[in-house]
Enzyme design. Structure first.
Site, PDB file in Angstrom:
ATOM      1  N   THR A  40      -8.773 -18.080  -5.491  1.00 25.54           N
ATOM      2  CA  THR A  40      -7.684 -17.346  -4.827  1.00 25.54           C
ATOM      3  C   THR A  40      -6.606 -18.306  -4.318  1.00 25.54           C
ATOM      4  OG1 THR A  40      -8.961 -17.349  -2.770  1.00 25.54           O
ATOM      5  CG2 THR A  40      -9.093 -15.368  -4.122  1.00 25.54           C
ATOM      6  N   ASP A  84     -16.259 -25.959  -6.697  1.00 29.89           N
ATOM      7  CA  ASP A  84     -16.786 -24.842  -5.907  1.00 29.89           C
ATOM      8  C   ASP A  84     -17.781 -25.377  -4.881  1.00 29.89           C
ATOM      9  OD1 ASP A  84     -18.333 -22.428  -5.203  1.00 29.89           O
ATOM     10  OD2 ASP A  84     -17.188 -21.516  -6.834  1.00 29.89           O
ATOM     11  N   ALA A 117     -12.915 -21.905   2.778  1.00 28.60           N
ATOM     12  CA  ALA A 117     -13.209 -21.431   1.416  1.00 28.60           C
ATOM     13  C   ALA A 117     -14.053 -20.160   1.457  1.00 28.60           C
ATOM     14  CB  ALA A 117     -13.933 -22.525   0.641  1.00 28.60           C
ATOM     15  N   ALA A 118     -13.391 -19.021   1.328  1.00 33.71           N
ATOM     16  CA  ALA A 118     -14.104 -17.739   1.397  1.00 33.71           C
ATOM     17  C   ALA A 118     -13.215 -16.633   0.848  1.00 33.71           C
ATOM     18  CB  ALA A 118     -14.465 -17.418   2.847  1.00 33.71           C
ATOM     19  N   TYR A 168     -16.961  -8.116   4.725  1.00 29.85           N
ATOM     20  CA  TYR A 168     -16.186  -9.335   4.990  1.00 29.85           C
ATOM     21  C   TYR A 168     -16.473  -9.842   6.409  1.00 29.85           C
ATOM     22  CZ  TYR A 168     -12.237 -12.134   6.550  1.00 29.85           C
ATOM     23  OH  TYR A 168     -11.480 -13.099   7.128  1.00 29.85           O
ATOM     24  N   ARG A 224      -1.489  -4.295  16.159  1.00 29.39           N
ATOM     25  CA  ARG A 224      -2.117  -5.552  15.745  1.00 29.39           C
ATOM     26  C   ARG A 224      -1.463  -6.723  16.473  1.00 29.39           C
ATOM     27  NH1 ARG A 224      -5.188  -2.478  14.277  1.00 29.39           N
ATOM     28  NH2 ARG A 224      -6.235  -2.209  12.291  1.00 29.39           N
TER      29      ARG A 224
HETATM   30  N1  UFG Z   1      -0.789  -1.177   7.003  1.00 29.47           N
HETATM   31  C1  UFG Z   1       0.001  -0.103   6.637  1.00 29.47           C
HETATM   32  N2  UFG Z   1       0.470  -0.076   5.366  1.00 29.47           N
HETATM   33  C2  UFG Z   1       0.188  -1.029   4.450  1.00 29.47           C
HETATM   34  C3  UFG Z   1      -0.619  -2.130   4.829  1.00 29.47           C
HETATM   35  C4  UFG Z   1      -1.101  -2.163   6.134  1.00 29.47           C
HETATM   36  O1  UFG Z   1       0.281   0.798   7.429  1.00 29.47           O
HETATM   37  O2  UFG Z   1       0.641  -0.910   3.299  1.00 29.47           O
HETATM   38  C5  UFG Z   1      -1.288  -1.227   8.402  1.00 29.47           C
HETATM   39  C6  UFG Z   1      -2.792  -1.264   8.491  1.00 29.47           C
HETATM   40  O3  UFG Z   1      -3.310   0.043   8.461  1.00 29.47           O
HETATM   41  C7  UFG Z   1      -2.993  -1.981   9.810  1.00 29.47           C
HETATM   42  C8  UFG Z   1      -1.805  -2.931   9.903  1.00 29.47           C
HETATM   43  O4  UFG Z   1      -0.852  -2.430   8.972  1.00 29.47           O
HETATM   44  O5  UFG Z   1      -2.924  -1.075  10.853  1.00 29.47           O
HETATM   45  C9  UFG Z   1      -2.156  -4.356   9.527  1.00 29.47           C
HETATM   46  O6  UFG Z   1      -2.841  -4.345   8.293  1.00 29.47           O
HETATM   47  P1  UFG Z   1      -3.203  -5.674   7.484  1.00 29.47           P
HETATM   48  O7  UFG Z   1      -3.904  -5.255   6.233  1.00 29.47           O
HETATM   49  O8  UFG Z   1      -2.005  -6.546   7.364  1.00 29.47           O
HETATM   50  O9  UFG Z   1      -4.204  -6.427   8.452  1.00 29.47           O
HETATM   51  P2  UFG Z   1      -5.575  -5.929   9.093  1.00 29.47           P
HETATM   52  O10 UFG Z   1      -5.311  -5.720  10.545  1.00 29.47           O
HETATM   53  O11 UFG Z   1      -6.218  -4.836   8.340  1.00 29.47           O
HETATM   54  O12 UFG Z   1      -6.477  -7.182   8.757  1.00 29.47           O
HETATM   55  C10 UFG Z   1      -6.442  -8.360   9.476  1.00 29.47           C
HETATM   56  C11 UFG Z   1      -6.777  -9.541   8.586  1.00 29.47           C
HETATM   57  C12 UFG Z   1      -8.174  -9.419   8.049  1.00 29.47           C
HETATM   58  C13 UFG Z   1      -9.109  -9.203   9.173  1.00 29.47           C
HETATM   59  C14 UFG Z   1      -8.692  -8.030  10.016  1.00 29.47           C
HETATM   60  C15 UFG Z   1      -9.563  -7.846  11.205  1.00 29.47           C
HETATM   61  O13 UFG Z   1      -5.857  -9.624   7.555  1.00 29.47           O
HETATM   62  O14 UFG Z   1      -8.523 -10.591   7.360  1.00 29.47           O
HETATM   63  O15 UFG Z   1      -7.380  -8.230  10.480  1.00 29.47           O
HETATM   64  O16 UFG Z   1      -9.929  -6.504  11.275  1.00 29.47           O
HETATM   65  F1  UFG Z   1     -10.345  -8.975   8.690  1.00 29.47           F
END
Ligand code: UFG
Length: 329
Positions: free
Chosen positions: A35, A51, A74-75, A141, A221
């Protein structure tokens, strides 16, 4: 002595290497480029393509270089993908940690800084989230990262490998020059997806639900700049060098922004109207994820520099504008 960065060609890994090199550290990178991106590899670092699940690769690196400490990125890190392919996550993340720790013990390397996540908490029991709060991941995850933390805990007690685990909230942004940045396939993160609209790569951004118990109904967030995360890794490394005990720290700005607020902020930064559509909730999304980073501030003396969310988006915008299709390699 050098620092081995596992996953140094990835998003947060490459930014941490950037800061490590800037602060005069000697860096060795190992990345299987599954990735990560070849173009994200810092020219000042020594690179091994390989790896970490292959102990021969690690033993070779530890033999050929004087490695003082490991920083481990690395994950696999996509929540949705992990729900569909849990075994892939347990293999790459958990088994990868197993081989890494075995090789560290065998080669006498006693310090590791680990890239963990707010996903270890699952649905938070309170806001802001503190390190001692309940950890109950809601996806493979987050579970894999929590298992990896527990593996380090027991190995630190038995074999003297001290660790710092850094639980990031929402990593965002890029170096201000736009030289390196965020490039995931598929992209699932909010900021890069919002910015695809003004870039003309996407017609609209779908908001995943506006019926959450938050002020505007959309999820809150805690967005934290990738260079602030990178700095925390260097502080954690120095903490371990100074004899600090194994520890876990949250990393966030401590402020929640809603999806709608992020779209408005991106409109200001890009100067363009961003079309939205209302969608349904995405499975597993907690209403709010906001960090208390008091512990990192107090013990690591960490002070995030990017406290303004528009500034964070601006650095992401510079990267995406210069590289609308991400890295070439
Ligand atoms: N969102 C939308 N539309 C999109 C994409 C995201 O509304 O097209 C919203 C999601 O529902 C969320 C917010 O935007 O409420 C943030 O979403 P992200 O996917 O950017 O991030 P997350 O909060 O889901 O994920 C992050 C990290 C992960 C971690 C997680 C912890 O990216 O690696 O926080 O729960 F696991």
């Amino acid at each position: 002595m050098a620092v081995l960065v596992c996953g140094g060609a990835g998003y947060i890994g490459s930014h941490t290497v950037y800061q490590l090199v800037k602060s005069g550290e000697k860096v060795v990178i190992v990345d299987n480029l599954q990735t990560g991106h070849r173009d994200a590899i810092n020219k000042e670092a020594k690179f091994y393509e390989g790896d970490i699940r292959n102990s021969e690769v690690l033993d070779k690196i530890f033999t050929e270089n004087e490695i003082e400490a490991v920083i481990h990125f690395a994950a696999n890190s996509l929540v949705g993908e992990s729900v569909e392919k849990p075994l892939m996550y347990f293999n790459n993340n958990v088994y990868g940690m197993q081989i890494l720790l075995e090789s560290m013990v065998k080669n006498g390397v006693g310090k590791i800084v680990f890239s963990s996540t707010a996903a270890t908490y699952g649905e938070p029991e309170k806001i802001p989230i503190e390190e001692n709060d309940r950890t109950a991941p809601t996806n493979p995850y987050g579970e894999s990262k929590l298992i990896m933390e527990k593996m380090m805990k027991w190995v630190s007690r038995a074999n003297g490998v001290n660790f710092v685990s850094l639980r990031y909230f929402n990593a965002a942004g890029a170096v201000e020059s736009g030289a390196i940045g965020e490039d995931h396939h598929p992209e699932t993160h909010l900021i890069p997806l919002i910015l695809q609209v003004p870039l003309g790569k996407r017609d609209h951004i779908t908001i995943f639900g506006d019926d959450y118990p938050t002020p505007d109904g959309t999820c809150l967030r805690d967005y934290i700049h990738v260079l602030d995360l990178a700095d925390a890794h260097i502080l954690a490394l120095n903490y371990l060098r100074d004899g600090g005990e194994s520890n876990v720290f949250n990393l966030g700005n401590g402020q929640g922004f809603s999806v709608k607020e992020m779209i408005v902020a991106a409109e200001k930064v890009t100067g363009q109207k961003i079309k939205t559509e209302m969608g349904t909730r995405r499975a597993g999304d907690p209403a709010q994820l906001i960090a208390s980073s008091d512990k990192a501030k107090k013990i690591l003396k960490w002070t995030p520099k990017f406290t303004n969310v528009e500034k964070i988006i601006e650095t992401a915008w510079t990267w995406h504008k210069n590289n609308p299709d991400g890295y070439k390699n």
